[in-house]
Design a protein around this motif. Structure first.
Motif: not given
Ligand code: ADP
Length: 265
Positions: A198-200, A210-212, A244-245, A203-205
């Motif tokens: 997801a877009e939010e 950090y994990r989604t 990009r995702s 930037t932190r990936i």
């Protein structure tokens, strides 16, 4: 004799000096915050597998050992959690070397498609488990030579392809594409048609740990350090990474590298 400075000039100098100090203090505060977060994350990451091992071993000692089936299952889970700890320590080791700038790069000219083929082969069993097809996009630029540290770039590709498999769907596809761009730069990308991000989170990936989706990532057993390691490696080459995702469409992770260098040592 030097001409005397006006009051205005002196006060501008003092203000510039104070501004510089304020920036330095801000940076120190930020570093302290990063350090705190890093230690918190790290202790959390260590605790999860250690508690799991402790639980399995305690249960085995208090009688489960007598039941062979259960004992086998618990030992297998213990071994998985130990693997996770080993991976975490390896990744931490790598990241601390990269961050301290101690690591030297051993650059050479090599054909990037050949390295990708090697990486695909080393991960073919994992890909086969989900029936994922890995390919290299055909274009007129093939083959492309880059000037980089081959083993470090192997590490980047292993991380990106492993992620593409981990977060890819059953029967999915992974495509590696590479192009020559302006100024002797090469652009390399790994695309998957998996869960997407997801877009939010985008930037932190690349941040450490950090994990989604914690639940899904945990099941897959990653340390959350892979992308951070990739970014460090590419930046150590003086280049950049990008992503990009789209949710449920897939993700593309890419990086640039210096193209072939003639007369390379
Ligand atoms: P991990 O060890 O958890 O895979 P990474 O640093 O490699 O750690 O990746 C960080 C997070 O970014 C992952 O936990 C996952 O949530 C997300 N991610 C990475 N690659 C992909 C991908 N190809 N598709 C979807 N999500 C991804």
């Amino acid at each position: 004799l030097l001409p005397e400075k006006s009051l205005q000039e002196v006060s501008a100098e003092v203000e510039a000096w104070a501004e510089q100090k304020r920036e330095e203090i801000e940076l120190l505060k930020q570093n302290e915050q990063y350090r705190k977060e890093f230690l918190q994350n790290l202790s959390h990451e260590l605790k999860t597998p250690i508690f799991a091992v402790q639980g399995y071993v305690d249960t085995l000692l208090s009688g489960a050992m007598q039941k062979e089936e259960i004992a086998k299952k618990f030992l297998l889970n213990t071994s998985r959690n130990i693997d996770r700890l080993v991976n975490l320590v390896d990744d931490l080791d790598e990241i601390s070397k990269l961050e301290s700038g101690q690591q030297q790069l051993y650059k050479q000219n090599f054909i990037i498609q050949e390295l990708v083929q090697d990486v695909y082969e080393s991960l073919s069993l994992k890909a086969a488990e989900k029936n994922i097809k890995c390919s290299i996009k055909k274009n007129s630029d093939l083959p492309i030579t880059v000037y980089a540290d081959k083993e470090k770039i192997r590490m980047v590709l292993i991380n990106l392809v492993s992620n593409a498999i981990k977060y890819g769907k059953q029967n999915g596809t992974i495509v590696f594409s590479v192009y020559k761009t302006h100024g002797n730069l090469v652009l390399a990308e790994i695309s998957d048609d998996g869960y997407g991000i997801a877009e939010e989170h985008l930037t932190r990936i690349f941040e450490r740990f950090y994990r989604t989706d914690i639940a899904r990532s945990r099941k897959e057993g990653g340390s959350g350090l892979g992308l951070s390691i990739c970014k460090h490696i590419i930046e150590a080459h003086g280049q950049t990474m990008h992503v990009r995702s789209r949710i449920d469409v897939g993700s593309t992770f890419g990086f640039t590298l210096e193209g072939r260098k003639d007369n390379a040592a």
